[in-house]
Write a protein that holds these residues in place. Structure first.
Motif, PDB file in Angstrom:
ATOM      1  N   VAL A  45      97.267 104.117  51.514  1.00  0.00           N
ATOM      2  CA  VAL A  45      98.078 105.194  50.960  1.00  0.00           C
ATOM      3  C   VAL A  45      97.156 106.242  50.341  1.00  0.00           C
ATOM      4  O   VAL A  45      96.024 105.948  49.963  1.00  0.00           O
ATOM      5  CB  VAL A  45      99.079 104.681  49.903  1.00  0.00           C
ATOM      6  N   ILE A  46      97.686 107.467  50.252  1.00  0.00           N
ATOM      7  CA  ILE A  46      96.993 108.533  49.541  1.00  0.00           C
ATOM      8  C   ILE A  46      97.951 109.135  48.527  1.00  0.00           C
ATOM      9  O   ILE A  46      99.168 108.998  48.655  1.00  0.00           O
ATOM     10  CB  ILE A  46      96.470 109.641  50.498  1.00  0.00           C
ATOM     11  N   ASN A  47      97.384 109.790  47.541  1.00  0.00           N
ATOM     12  CA  ASN A  47      98.164 110.523  46.560  1.00  0.00           C
ATOM     13  C   ASN A  47      98.063 111.990  46.954  1.00  0.00           C
ATOM     14  O   ASN A  47      96.990 112.586  46.873  1.00  0.00           O
ATOM     15  CB  ASN A  47      97.592 110.302  45.162  1.00  0.00           C
ATOM     16  N   ARG A  56      99.443 115.403  45.929  1.00  0.00           N
ATOM     17  CA  ARG A  56     100.148 116.181  44.900  1.00  0.00           C
ATOM     18  C   ARG A  56     101.232 115.370  44.199  1.00  0.00           C
ATOM     19  O   ARG A  56     102.367 115.803  44.068  1.00  0.00           O
ATOM     20  CB  ARG A  56     100.703 117.467  45.498  1.00  0.00           C
ATOM     21  N   GLY A  57     100.876 114.152  43.794  1.00  0.00           N
ATOM     22  CA  GLY A  57     101.794 113.333  43.019  1.00  0.00           C
ATOM     23  C   GLY A  57     102.694 112.425  43.841  1.00  0.00           C
ATOM     24  O   GLY A  57     103.421 111.611  43.284  1.00  0.00           O
ATOM     25  N   SER A  58     102.653 112.534  45.159  1.00  0.00           N
ATOM     26  CA  SER A  58     103.460 111.661  46.023  1.00  0.00           C
ATOM     27  C   SER A  58     102.563 110.649  46.718  1.00  0.00           C
ATOM     28  O   SER A  58     101.496 110.999  47.217  1.00  0.00           O
ATOM     29  CB  SER A  58     104.181 112.481  47.096  1.00  0.00           C
ATOM     30  N   VAL A  59     103.012 109.403  46.742  1.00  0.00           N
ATOM     31  CA  VAL A  59     102.300 108.356  47.462  1.00  0.00           C
ATOM     32  C   VAL A  59     102.741 108.400  48.917  1.00  0.00           C
ATOM     33  O   VAL A  59     103.939 108.308  49.211  1.00  0.00           O
ATOM     34  CB  VAL A  59     102.594 106.967  46.855  1.00  0.00           C
ATOM     35  N   GLU A 118     105.420 102.021  50.116  1.00  0.00           N
ATOM     36  CA  GLU A 118     105.503 103.127  49.145  1.00  0.00           C
ATOM     37  C   GLU A 118     106.121 102.660  47.833  1.00  0.00           C
ATOM     38  O   GLU A 118     105.625 102.991  46.766  1.00  0.00           O
ATOM     39  CB  GLU A 118     106.365 104.265  49.712  1.00  0.00           C
ATOM     40  N   ASP A 177     102.035 101.953  40.095  1.00  0.00           N
ATOM     41  CA  ASP A 177     101.592 103.168  39.410  1.00  0.00           C
ATOM     42  C   ASP A 177     102.504 103.529  38.242  1.00  0.00           C
ATOM     43  O   ASP A 177     102.054 104.075  37.257  1.00  0.00           O
ATOM     44  CB  ASP A 177     101.555 104.369  40.379  1.00  0.00           C
ATOM     45  N   VAL A 188     103.659 100.393  45.820  1.00  0.00           N
ATOM     46  CA  VAL A 188     102.599 101.170  45.186  1.00  0.00           C
ATOM     47  C   VAL A 188     103.163 101.998  44.038  1.00  0.00           C
ATOM     48  O   VAL A 188     102.572 102.088  42.961  1.00  0.00           O
ATOM     49  CB  VAL A 188     101.863 102.056  46.217  1.00  0.00           C
ATOM     50  N   ALA A 189     104.344 102.584  44.225  1.00  0.00           N
ATOM     51  CA  ALA A 189     104.971 103.383  43.168  1.00  0.00           C
ATOM     52  C   ALA A 189     105.285 102.504  41.955  1.00  0.00           C
ATOM     53  O   ALA A 189     105.111 102.935  40.810  1.00  0.00           O
ATOM     54  CB  ALA A 189     106.229 104.056  43.689  1.00  0.00           C
ATOM     55  N   THR A 243      93.507 104.527  49.712  1.00  0.00           N
ATOM     56  CA  THR A 243      93.609 103.265  48.987  1.00  0.00           C
ATOM     57  C   THR A 243      94.198 102.213  49.918  1.00  0.00           C
ATOM     58  O   THR A 243      95.328 102.344  50.381  1.00  0.00           O
ATOM     59  CB  THR A 243      94.504 103.425  47.740  1.00  0.00           C
TER      60      THR A 243
END
Length: 168
Positions: free
Chosen positions: A55-57, A59-62, A160, A167, A163-164, A43
């Protein structure tokens, strides 16, 4: 005495994750590598440095992702099936690093590593910690903690958080 000698020899060994970038081999300390993954959908995030892919996700972490070719001012590489993201720990920060391919995990004796030549070290290459001599090739050793300047790592932290916040 034999146990002390064995520890001394073991202490002289380094384990490296070796990857390919623009036709050259690079190595990073295996203790910094969390995992190696295929390149998923990344993304893009506006107003980030050119070398930040986005950024990528994971396992739930950015996780911010940088392209080492762009960071090292190399020409763009092919987006083929060999490309990988090496997920690394840099202090408290987790970061994805795009490389052309991951070659191997290598165990290397300390005496096979030479310091970088004073002729190639400059402000931009301060992250090269040495050159490993293998039978038929050389591996450039990187200190990933130095690849990004402190202000760039701070910017990735803020990325980070931005983005967090979106989200969350």
């Amino acid at each position: 005495m034999a146990a002390d000698q064995a520890r001394a020899v073991a202490g002289d060994q380094r384990q490296l994750v070796v990857f390919l970038l623009a036709g050259e081999l690079y190595g990073v300390d295996i203790h910094q590598v969390r995992e190696i993954i295929r390149v998923p959908e990344v993304t893009r995030v506006p107003r980030t440095p050119d070398f930040v892919e986005g950024v990528i996700n994971l396992r739930g972490s950015v996780i911010p992702v940088i392209d080492l070719r762009k960071r090292f001012l190399m020409p763009p590489g092919a987006e083929d099936a060999d490309r990988r993201i090496v997920v690394v720990e840099m202090g408290e920060q987790t970061l994805g690093v795009i490389v052309d391919a991951v070659s191997e995990v290598l165990r290397l004796e300390g005496d096979r590593i030479e310091p970088p030549s004073p002729y190639i070290v400059s402000l931009d290459t301060q992250y090269i910690t040495g050159i490993a001599r293998l039978e038929d090739r050389l591996v450039i050793l990187l200190d990933l903690n130095r690849v990004l300047h402190a202000h760039e790592r701070d910017e990735l932290d803020r990325l980070e958080e931005r983005v967090a916040d979106v989200d969350g």
